[in-house]
Motif scaffolding. Sequence first.
Motif, short mmCIF file in Angstrom:
data_model
loop_
_atom_site.label_atom_id
_atom_site.label_comp_id
_atom_site.label_asym_id
_atom_site.label_seq_id
_atom_site.Cartn_x
_atom_site.Cartn_y
_atom_site.Cartn_z
N ALA A 176 0.61 4.12 -2.93
CA ALA A 176 0.24 5.49 -2.53
C ALA A 176 1.29 6.49 -3.00
O ALA A 176 0.96 7.62 -3.38
CB ALA A 176 0.08 5.56 -1.01
N GLU A 225 0.15 0.03 -9.63
CA GLU A 225 -0.50 -1.11 -8.99
C GLU A 225 0.59 -1.99 -8.38
O GLU A 225 1.60 -2.26 -9.03
CB GLU A 225 -1.30 -1.91 -10.02
N HIS A 251 0.83 -1.21 0.00
CA HIS A 251 0.00 0.00 0.00
C HIS A 251 0.86 1.27 0.00
O HIS A 251 0.48 2.28 -0.61
CB HIS A 251 -0.93 -0.03 1.21
N ALA A 297 -2.85 -3.23 -4.24
CA ALA A 297 -3.20 -1.82 -4.10
C ALA A 297 -3.06 -1.16 -5.47
O ALA A 297 -2.10 -1.41 -6.18
CB ALA A 297 -2.29 -1.12 -3.10
#
Length: 226
Positions: free
Chosen positions: A26, A33, A22, A50
């Motif tokens: 972010a 991805e 993640h 994610a």
Amino acid sequence: MTASARDAERDAILAALVPVVHGIAATFGPVCEVVLHDYRKPEASVVAVAGSVTGRTVGGAMSEIGMRVLARGGDAVDELNYVTRTGAGTRVKSSTMVLRDSAGAVFGALCVNLDVTAVDRAQALLGALAGAAGGTAEPPVTTFGDDIDSVVDAIVDDRLRRQDQTWAGLDRTRRLALFRSLDEQGVFAVRRAVEQVAARLGISRASAYSYLAQSRTTAPAEGDRS
């Protein structure tokens, strides 16, 4: 180390990497991805994801890239900054980083996928404005899907296209080469893959097992890279 202790160690490594998945996604935003794979269960290898570039979801199957890594076993290495295309035409720059336990055994991978479609279009536009000639070769299409059957089918179809023949049009040597290629790709590490390949080729399960056994004991023909 016992099998249960080894599995516990691998589970701990995967759990520790979930926040990393993640965090990377972010950092790079919507074009990124990140997918975490557990190769102990090829049909449902995705344990964390994610971002959405290839449409992967938790519980989804490994891709043909993962199969290739799995087939190489202890000889597997990280594959960094390679470019492929999805079936929808999205250009994806990816890195697949192999996960090993303390004994050095490969059991999973951390994959980062970047959608570089817009970057490539901008590069092509700037090249045209600058008068640069020519273009770059299209990267190969890679099947990403949560269904392992669709991945196996795509690999079989691709191998037949490379031979420019239907199964019925292949002689024995080429048929064995096809099964050898699928085996080297890691297809037969997937549960029930032999049965699925047989159905895709329109042959009996017994014939598929026979061709696979023969391909593993017969040396490839000189120059055969199919």
